[in-house]
Design an enzyme around this catalytic site. Sequence first.
Site, PDB file in Angstrom:
ATOM      1  CB  SER A 155      19.896  47.570  31.547  1.00 24.40           C
ATOM      2  OG  SER A 155      19.498  48.802  30.985  1.00 24.40           O
ATOM      3  CB  SER A 156      21.307  52.562  33.302  1.00 23.14           C
ATOM      4  OG  SER A 156      20.936  52.768  31.950  1.00 23.14           O
ATOM      5  CB  CYS A 157      16.271  50.593  31.723  1.00 24.08           C
ATOM      6  SG  CYS A 157      16.249  48.799  31.614  1.00 24.08           S
TER       7      CYS A 157
ATOM      8  CE1 TYR B 232      16.938  43.723  28.461  1.00 24.84           C
ATOM      9  CE2 TYR B 232      17.371  45.908  29.345  1.00 24.84           C
ATOM     10  CZ  TYR B 232      17.825  44.701  28.867  1.00 24.84           C
ATOM     11  OH  TYR B 232      19.179  44.463  28.801  1.00 24.84           O
TER      12      TYR B 232
ATOM     13  CG  HIS C 233      20.250  50.190  22.486  1.00 29.76           C
ATOM     14  ND1 HIS C 233      20.621  48.870  22.327  1.00 29.76           N
ATOM     15  CD2 HIS C 233      19.411  50.210  23.550  1.00 29.76           C
ATOM     16  CE1 HIS C 233      20.043  48.128  23.262  1.00 29.76           C
ATOM     17  NE2 HIS C 233      19.307  48.918  24.012  1.00 29.76           N
TER      18      HIS C 233
ATOM     19  CE  LYS D  33      19.099  42.231  31.293  1.00 29.12           C
ATOM     20  NZ  LYS D  33      20.063  41.121  31.199  1.00 29.12           N
TER      21      LYS D  33
END
Length: 323
Positions: free
Chosen positions: A118-120, A147, A190, A151
Amino acid sequence: MEASEFTPRPLDRSAKIYVAGHRGLVGSAIWRKLEAEGFRNIIGRSSSELDLKDRGAVFDFFESEKPEYVVLAAAKVGGILANNTYPADFLSENLQIQVNTMDAALVNDVERLLFLGSSCIYPQMAPQPLKEEYLLTGHLEPTNDSYAIAKIAGILQVQAIRRQHDKSWISAMPTNLYGPGDNFSPQGSHVLPALIRRYDEAVQNGATSVTNWGSGTPLREFLHVDDMASACLFLLENYDGPDQVNVGVGSDVTIKELSEIVARSVGYKGAMEWDSTKPDGTPRKLMDISKLAEAGWTAQIGLCEGIQQTVDWFRANQGTFRS
């Protein structure tokens, strides 16, 4: 990332390929793409059939099925509210899913594995657009740091397996995804599916005002899940390197602009209010997608078109999706 890391290496269409999380937003799109591209031996298990947090069950599954390729799209996911409320769950469950799946895949000699993140994973205040090399260079966004840590651990596990076991495993980091099969629940969705549900309900109820979370000023990038599935197959067949690869569209919109597109798509014509007491999250998350673009892949589905498709799917599948 060196250009030599992008070289054609077609997958055997008759080989067994396991899509972990095949009923989710991303996994179901990948399944559709693989079927369309002629893969004839795709396997999947629902969470009720195979709990990826159950290490013994995962090892038994891999020993029995012996997949040659794996796409690890299974994850516990959610929006700001869910991530901020249940950080321990998001950390623990995602770590278990990843470690169990990759350990079992390694023991059973899986040739190619694609891990989806994920971009997070990128620092909260990293320069924009987000380049792959910004990983681990700063503090994470607090509302979803658990989270993100899970990842990041997945990326490092792929890299460690490549170094220690010389496996051609890779990682891809998508931007915000949306499309058919999304989670539209009030507590777990989301931002985009949440907006679609909120504005559609306003239309159905004849509401004259809708209140959204935050200020509406954060910038977000959105990629249709069918484009993501296309990118996944492209990477599996063309990329072999240790670094995670960003997948996105290369442009973003404010949440306010996004809400206006959604309102038009559902036919809502009332007022739009913003509750600034609610969190905005990261100010901006735009992915630098130059490496993937230079290798020859770009997204094909525009945001307005994709949102209208998603609204139509949402309305056609009322009562059948996650709500």
